[in-house]
Write a protein that holds these residues in place. Structure first.
Motif, PDB file in Angstrom:
ATOM      1  N   ILE A  57       0.857  -1.181   0.000  1.00 48.46           N
ATOM      2  CA  ILE A  57       0.000   0.000   0.000  1.00 48.46           C
ATOM      3  C   ILE A  57       0.895   1.234   0.000  1.00 48.46           C
ATOM      4  CG2 ILE A  57      -1.754   1.286   1.260  1.00 48.46           C
ATOM      5  CD1 ILE A  57      -2.601  -1.370   2.524  1.00 48.46           C
ATOM      6  N   VAL A  58       0.639   2.150  -0.921  1.00 47.96           N
ATOM      7  CA  VAL A  58       1.389   3.407  -1.005  1.00 47.96           C
ATOM      8  C   VAL A  58       0.526   4.491  -0.379  1.00 47.96           C
ATOM      9  CG1 VAL A  58       2.469   5.068  -2.550  1.00 47.96           C
ATOM     10  CG2 VAL A  58       2.560   2.631  -3.085  1.00 47.96           C
ATOM     11  N   PHE A  59       1.016   5.120   0.683  1.00 44.02           N
ATOM     12  CA  PHE A  59       0.249   6.134   1.396  1.00 44.02           C
ATOM     13  C   PHE A  59       0.383   7.517   0.776  1.00 44.02           C
ATOM     14  CE2 PHE A  59       0.920   3.040   4.904  1.00 44.02           C
ATOM     15  CZ  PHE A  59      -0.407   2.735   5.107  1.00 44.02           C
ATOM     16  N   ASN A  60       1.569   7.858   0.299  1.00 42.98           N
ATOM     17  CA  ASN A  60       1.816   9.187  -0.250  1.00 42.98           C
ATOM     18  C   ASN A  60       2.166   9.081  -1.736  1.00 42.98           C
ATOM     19  OD1 ASN A  60       1.513  10.388   2.283  1.00 42.98           O
ATOM     20  ND2 ASN A  60       3.655   9.998   2.786  1.00 42.98           N
ATOM     21  N   LYS A  61       2.020  10.197  -2.426  1.00 39.91           N
ATOM     22  CA  LYS A  61       2.361  10.264  -3.838  1.00 39.91           C
ATOM     23  C   LYS A  61       3.857   9.992  -4.021  1.00 39.91           C
ATOM     24  CE  LYS A  61       2.481  13.566  -7.591  1.00 39.91           C
ATOM     25  NZ  LYS A  61       3.810  14.106  -7.584  1.00 39.91           N
ATOM     26  N   ILE A  62       4.189   9.242  -5.060  1.00 45.43           N
ATOM     27  CA  ILE A  62       5.587   8.915  -5.336  1.00 45.43           C
ATOM     28  C   ILE A  62       6.171   9.985  -6.247  1.00 45.43           C
ATOM     29  CG2 ILE A  62       7.145   7.251  -6.392  1.00 45.43           C
ATOM     30  CD1 ILE A  62       5.114   5.097  -5.653  1.00 45.43           C
ATOM     31  N   ASP A  63       7.259  10.605  -5.820  1.00 37.77           N
ATOM     32  CA  ASP A  63       7.958  11.606  -6.623  1.00 37.77           C
ATOM     33  C   ASP A  63       9.185  10.956  -7.255  1.00 37.77           C
ATOM     34  OD1 ASP A  63       6.222  13.699  -5.972  1.00 37.77           O
ATOM     35  OD2 ASP A  63       7.317  14.097  -4.114  1.00 37.77           O
ATOM     36  N   PHE A  64       9.361  11.203  -8.540  1.00 36.89           N
ATOM     37  CA  PHE A  64      10.528  10.684  -9.241  1.00 36.89           C
ATOM     38  C   PHE A  64      11.506  11.823  -9.467  1.00 36.89           C
ATOM     39  CE2 PHE A  64       7.284   7.596 -10.331  1.00 36.89           C
ATOM     40  CZ  PHE A  64       7.976   6.424 -10.179  1.00 36.89           C
ATOM     41  N   MET A  65      12.777  11.480  -9.521  1.00 35.18           N
ATOM     42  CA  MET A  65      13.807  12.482  -9.803  1.00 35.18           C
ATOM     43  C   MET A  65      14.798  11.898 -10.798  1.00 35.18           C
ATOM     44  SD  MET A  65      15.937  12.183  -6.206  1.00 35.18           S
ATOM     45  CE  MET A  65      16.857  13.631  -6.465  1.00 35.18           C
ATOM     46  N   ASN A  66      15.386  12.773 -11.599  1.00 39.39           N
ATOM     47  CA  ASN A  66      16.411  12.362 -12.559  1.00 39.39           C
ATOM     48  C   ASN A  66      17.786  12.631 -11.969  1.00 39.39           C
ATOM     49  OD1 ASN A  66      14.586  11.601 -14.537  1.00 39.39           O
ATOM     50  ND2 ASN A  66      14.394  13.695 -15.292  1.00 39.39           N
ATOM     51  N   VAL A  67      18.657  11.668 -12.085  1.00 35.51           N
ATOM     52  CA  VAL A  67      20.027  11.810 -11.623  1.00 35.51           C
ATOM     53  C   VAL A  67      20.929  11.546 -12.819  1.00 35.51           C
ATOM     54  CG1 VAL A  67      21.781  10.929 -10.051  1.00 35.51           C
ATOM     55  CG2 VAL A  67      19.413  11.044  -9.310  1.00 35.51           C
TER      56      VAL A  67
END
Length: 70
Positions: A57-67
Motif C-alpha cells: 500500500i502506497v500512502f503518499n504520492k511517489i515523486d521521481f527524480m532524474n540523476v
C-alpha cells in the motif's frame, strides 16, 4: 497460531532497478516484494518469523527524480 501484522516502512530515496534495462537505471514505481522482505528482515529479523508480502500500500504520492551520471 499465526498472527498477521501490518508494518509501515518509510522509504525516502531508493532506486529499485529493473533487470531488463541494464544500461539506463530505471526504477520500479513501488519496491518489489523481495526488496520489502529484505528491508523487514534487516530491521526485525528473528529466526522464528517467516515474512510473506501479500499487499503493498502506497500512502503518499511517489515523486521521481532524474540523476545524471557523467
Amino acid at each position: 497460531v499465526t498472527g498477521v501484522q501490518t508494518c509501515a516502512l518509510p522509504i525516502y530515496y531508493a532506486c529499485f532497478t529493473r533487470p531488463e534495462l541494464k544500461v539506463e537505471r530505471v526504477s520500479y514505481d513501488v519496491p518489489p516484494p523481495g526488496a520489502l522482505e529484505g528491508m523487514l528482515k534487516s530491521c526485525y529479523w528473528k529466526p522464528s518469523i517467516k515474512y510473506t508480502i501479500d499487499k503493498i500500500i502506497v500512502f503518499n504520492k511517489i515523486d521521481f527524480m532524474n540523476v545524471r551520471r557523467n
